[in-house]
Scaffold this active site. Structure first.
Site, PDB file in Angstrom:
ATOM      1  N   GLU A  17       0.710  -0.947   0.003  1.00  0.00           N
ATOM      2  CA  GLU A  17      -0.018   0.282   0.267  1.00  0.00           C
ATOM      3  C   GLU A  17       1.186   1.359  -0.226  1.00  0.00           C
ATOM      4  O   GLU A  17       1.894   1.273   0.336  1.00  0.00           O
ATOM      5  CB  GLU A  17      -0.779   0.423   1.486  1.00  0.00           C
ATOM      6  CG  GLU A  17      -0.149  -0.158   2.922  1.00  0.00           C
ATOM      7  CD  GLU A  17      -1.121  -0.655   3.155  1.00  0.00           C
ATOM      8  OE1 GLU A  17      -2.085  -1.840   3.589  1.00  0.00           O
ATOM      9  OE2 GLU A  17      -1.718   0.837   4.784  1.00  0.00           O
TER      10      GLU A  17
ATOM     11  N   CYS B 273       3.564   8.249   0.782  1.00  0.00           N
ATOM     12  CA  CYS B 273       4.178   7.067   1.447  1.00  0.00           C
ATOM     13  C   CYS B 273       4.146   6.247   0.755  1.00  0.00           C
ATOM     14  O   CYS B 273       2.977   5.594  -0.266  1.00  0.00           O
ATOM     15  CB  CYS B 273       3.386   7.680   2.824  1.00  0.00           C
ATOM     16  SG  CYS B 273       3.605   6.279   4.404  1.00  0.00           S
TER      17      CYS B 273
ATOM     18  N   CYS C 215       6.905  -7.102   6.867  1.00  0.00           N
ATOM     19  CA  CYS C 215       8.068  -6.818   7.702  1.00  0.00           C
ATOM     20  C   CYS C 215       8.743  -7.354   9.242  1.00  0.00           C
ATOM     21  O   CYS C 215       7.203  -8.131   9.533  1.00  0.00           O
ATOM     22  CB  CYS C 215       7.486  -4.950   8.791  1.00  0.00           C
ATOM     23  SG  CYS C 215       9.522  -4.402   9.101  1.00  0.00           S
TER      24      CYS C 215
ATOM     25  N   CYS D 206       7.098  -4.737  15.619  1.00  0.00           N
ATOM     26  CA  CYS D 206       6.502  -3.936  16.336  1.00  0.00           C
ATOM     27  C   CYS D 206       5.759  -3.532  16.888  1.00  0.00           C
ATOM     28  O   CYS D 206       4.529  -4.191  16.300  1.00  0.00           O
ATOM     29  CB  CYS D 206       6.953  -1.928  15.934  1.00  0.00           C
ATOM     30  SG  CYS D 206       8.649  -1.900  15.718  1.00  0.00           S
TER      31      CYS D 206
ATOM     32  N   CYS E 294       2.496  -2.188  15.663  1.00  0.00           N
ATOM     33  CA  CYS E 294       2.341  -1.752  14.283  1.00  0.00           C
ATOM     34  C   CYS E 294       1.268  -2.753  13.224  1.00  0.00           C
ATOM     35  O   CYS E 294       1.959  -4.286  13.229  1.00  0.00           O
ATOM     36  CB  CYS E 294       3.867  -1.874  12.930  1.00  0.00           C
ATOM     37  SG  CYS E 294       3.664  -1.272  11.795  1.00  0.00           S
TER      38      CYS E 294
ATOM     39  N   GLY F 125       7.091  -2.057   5.849  1.00  0.00           N
ATOM     40  CA  GLY F 125       8.507  -2.653   5.458  1.00  0.00           C
ATOM     41  C   GLY F 125       9.929  -1.905   6.516  1.00  0.00           C
ATOM     42  O   GLY F 125       9.108  -0.246   7.012  1.00  0.00           O
ATOM     43  N   GLU F 126      10.908  -2.155   6.696  1.00  0.00           N
ATOM     44  CA  GLU F 126      12.021  -1.183   7.453  1.00  0.00           C
ATOM     45  C   GLU F 126      13.505  -1.432   6.271  1.00  0.00           C
ATOM     46  O   GLU F 126      13.454  -2.181   5.469  1.00  0.00           O
ATOM     47  CB  GLU F 126      12.246  -2.235   8.072  1.00  0.00           C
ATOM     48  CG  GLU F 126      13.915  -1.931   8.934  1.00  0.00           C
ATOM     49  CD  GLU F 126      14.267  -0.402   9.383  1.00  0.00           C
ATOM     50  OE1 GLU F 126      13.196   0.542  10.272  1.00  0.00           O
ATOM     51  OE2 GLU F 126      14.837   0.506   8.955  1.00  0.00           O
TER      52      GLU F 126
ATOM     53  N   SER G 295      12.666   6.313   6.817  1.00  0.00           N
ATOM     54  CA  SER G 295      12.234   6.506   8.586  1.00  0.00           C
ATOM     55  C   SER G 295      13.076   4.829   9.238  1.00  0.00           C
ATOM     56  O   SER G 295      12.320   3.276   8.265  1.00  0.00           O
ATOM     57  CB  SER G 295      10.978   6.352   8.230  1.00  0.00           C
ATOM     58  OG  SER G 295      10.367   5.827   9.743  1.00  0.00           O
TER      59      SER G 295
ATOM     60  N   SER H 193      12.530   6.247  14.435  1.00  0.00           N
ATOM     61  CA  SER H 193      10.973   5.794  14.987  1.00  0.00           C
ATOM     62  C   SER H 193      11.883   5.165  16.145  1.00  0.00           C
ATOM     63  O   SER H 193      12.187   4.428  16.697  1.00  0.00           O
ATOM     64  CB  SER H 193      10.742   4.736  14.517  1.00  0.00           C
ATOM     65  OG  SER H 193      10.471   4.822  13.051  1.00  0.00           O
ATOM     66  N   LEU H 194      12.213   6.466  17.011  1.00  0.00           N
ATOM     67  CA  LEU H 194      12.399   6.346  18.842  1.00  0.00           C
ATOM     68  C   LEU H 194      11.366   5.745  19.903  1.00  0.00           C
ATOM     69  O   LEU H 194      11.113   3.934  20.279  1.00  0.00           O
ATOM     70  CB  LEU H 194      12.657   7.349  19.307  1.00  0.00           C
ATOM     71  CG  LEU H 194      13.652   7.611  20.474  1.00  0.00           C
ATOM     72  CD1 LEU H 194      14.184   7.046  20.283  1.00  0.00           C
ATOM     73  CD2 LEU H 194      13.228   9.118  20.819  1.00  0.00           C
ATOM     74  N   HIS H 195      10.166   5.970  19.803  1.00  0.00           N
ATOM     75  CA  HIS H 195       8.752   6.161  20.621  1.00  0.00           C
ATOM     76  C   HIS H 195       8.854   5.773  22.003  1.00  0.00           C
ATOM     77  O   HIS H 195       8.001   5.348  23.197  1.00  0.00           O
ATOM     78  CB  HIS H 195       7.978   4.499  19.776  1.00  0.00           C
ATOM     79  CG  HIS H 195       8.183   5.170  18.356  1.00  0.00           C
ATOM     80  ND1 HIS H 195       7.400   6.390  17.921  1.00  0.00           N
ATOM     81  CD2 HIS H 195       8.149   3.496  16.726  1.00  0.00           C
ATOM     82  CE1 HIS H 195       7.332   5.680  16.389  1.00  0.00           C
ATOM     83  NE2 HIS H 195       7.233   4.453  16.411  1.00  0.00           N
TER      84      HIS H 195
ATOM     85  N   ASN I  54      -2.572   5.966  15.994  1.00  0.00           N
ATOM     86  CA  ASN I  54      -3.712   4.593  14.829  1.00  0.00           C
ATOM     87  C   ASN I  54      -3.404   3.710  15.904  1.00  0.00           C
ATOM     88  O   ASN I  54      -2.746   2.952  15.207  1.00  0.00           O
ATOM     89  CB  ASN I  54      -3.139   4.585  13.746  1.00  0.00           C
ATOM     90  CG  ASN I  54      -3.730   5.815  12.677  1.00  0.00           C
ATOM     91  OD1 ASN I  54      -4.981   6.466  12.882  1.00  0.00           O
ATOM     92  ND2 ASN I  54      -2.851   6.405  11.759  1.00  0.00           N
TER      93      ASN I  54
ATOM     94  N   CYS J  60       0.055   2.429   8.666  1.00  0.00           N
ATOM     95  CA  CYS J  60       1.156   1.343   8.231  1.00  0.00           C
ATOM     96  C   CYS J  60       0.446  -0.042   8.004  1.00  0.00           C
ATOM     97  O   CYS J  60       0.072  -0.568   9.167  1.00  0.00           O
ATOM     98  CB  CYS J  60       2.498   1.328   8.724  1.00  0.00           C
ATOM     99  SG  CYS J  60       3.624   1.362   8.293  1.00  0.00           S
TER     100      CYS J  60
END
Ligand code: SAH
Length: 352
Positions: free
Chosen positions: A92, A105, A112, A116, A119, A164-165, A196, A219-221, A295, A338
């Site tokens: 997507e 995007c 992936c 996470c 996600c 994906g990473e 990212s 991506s810290l979070h 989200n 995502c």
């Protein structure tokens, strides 16, 4: 024996020239085909090359790398696309309209393997990497759909924040960035691309040295290793301090400030203690923090921070002297986060 067909969009100009020579055609045809691909055209749609050459190409290559099988439009104008790949897999992409232009995007992998906790992309694991031409085709296809071509681009910015990473598919992503910035093609500069990553440290060092100065986003979070490990398994491999060294190196090598992505999860990473620690880690650093409210994903038990609390968190960070934006959640009503749309599709909820 029938060999596996290949993807024409994977070819850089030089390889395309060699191919055309092999077919016994005039070398200027390579330029025409390259422009057609970057204009988002399938081989069968290339009107300026002979049917004989098209037939030769179609024996060895798929007519098109991807096709759009579904488009969803959000109340806020965000559009989400479901693309089908030649092997039947789906990925997507999301188109967002900003004052300065259109940002697409894109996905870099089917699924992936980073795992996470919040996600949707990672729920079924990694299926396969996308090739450089497949990633490029997400952009050329949508650019064409919305009335653009290579001379009049409709897409101005690209973010590698779909499924994906990107650094787990390093070689193909580098190949993609080279295709994307080719002067004879769609010609989008790495400066207009944000990459990212969840923090694959060795690859962050590699990226700093390739001469493709994308905007690097981490991506810290969570500012705490133990808490980050609970929501991001990759944190078991690299500590925040190792990540910050790699980010600083990226700035030193490229002169580009870096970005931190911080998805606010209620009660998990939106506390005063987190805000204070973020300021200790990043005050005075050449970085900008993008906050976004999580989200919520159906399959996961995590909720986004409320609007009010998110604003308070942002104000706190700003008062500590950090550069911060609280981003709007775009496309909430169309499975904007995502991997959510792909997930619904796979689950069989793919009615129009
Ligand atoms: N693998 C890369 C890029 C893909 S995800 C990375 O980890 O950075 C793009 C961003 O969306 C990442 O910051 C990711 O952590 C975040 N994200 C994933 N699911 C989300 C969700 N449900 N709500 C908010 N952000 C999410």
């Amino acid at each position: 024996m029938q060999t596996e067909k290949m993807i024409l969009a994977d070819l850089v100009s030089e390889n395309l020239k060699n191919l055309i020579e092999k077919y016994g055609e005039k070398s200027f045809r390579a330029g025409q085909i390259f422009r057609n691909i970057h204009n988002g055209k399938a081989i069968s749609e290339m009107t300026d090359i002979s049917s004989g050459l098209k037939e030769k190409l179609l024996l060895d290559y798929h007519d098109t790398a991807i096709e759009i099988i579904k488009t969803l439009t959000s109340k806020d104008g965000t559009q989400k696309y479901l693309f089908k790949l030649h092997d039947g897999n789906v990925i997507e992409g999301v188109l967002m309209n900003y004052k300065y232009g259109n940002t697409l995007c894109v996905s870099t992998q089917v699924g992936c393997r980073m795992g996470c906790a919040f996600c949707a992309s990672t729920l079924g694991g990694l299926i396969r990497n996308l090739s450089s031409g497949e990633i490029l085709s997400e952009i050329t296809t949508v650019n064409r759909l919305i009335g653009g071509n290579i001379t009049k681009r409709q897409i101005t910015n690209v973010v590698l924040m779909g499924s994906g990473e990107p650094l787990d598919n390093y070689d193909n992503v580098i190949g993609f960035l080279k295709l994307l910035s080719d002067k004879n093609g769609i010609n989008i500069s790495p400066r207009n691309v944000s990459l990212s990553t969840c923090g694959l440290v060795p690859k962050m060092y590699d990226l700093a040295n390739v001469g493709l100065p994308v905007n690097l986003t981490l991506s810290l979070h969570s500012p705490f290793d133990e808490e980050r490990r609970k929501i991001m398994p990759v944190a078991n491999a690299y500590t925040i301090s190792e990540i910050i060294k790699a980010l600083d190196n990226y700035f030193d090598k490229t002169g580009r400030r870096y970005y931190l992505e911080y998805s606010l999860i209620a009660g998990v990473n939106d506390t005063d203690r987190c805000a204070l620690e973020l300021s200790k880690l990043f005050k005075g650093k050449p970085c900008h923090i993008n906050l976004i409210r999580l989200n919520s994903v159906k399959e996961k038990n995590l909720l986004g921070t409320t609007d009010k609390k998110a604003n308070e968190f942002m104000k706190k960070l700003t008062s500590y002297g950090l550069s911060v934006t609280l981003r709007r959640r775009m496309g909430d009503d169309i499975d904007g986060a995502c991997g959510q749309l792909r997930r619904r599709y796979i689950e069989g909820d793919n009615a129009d």
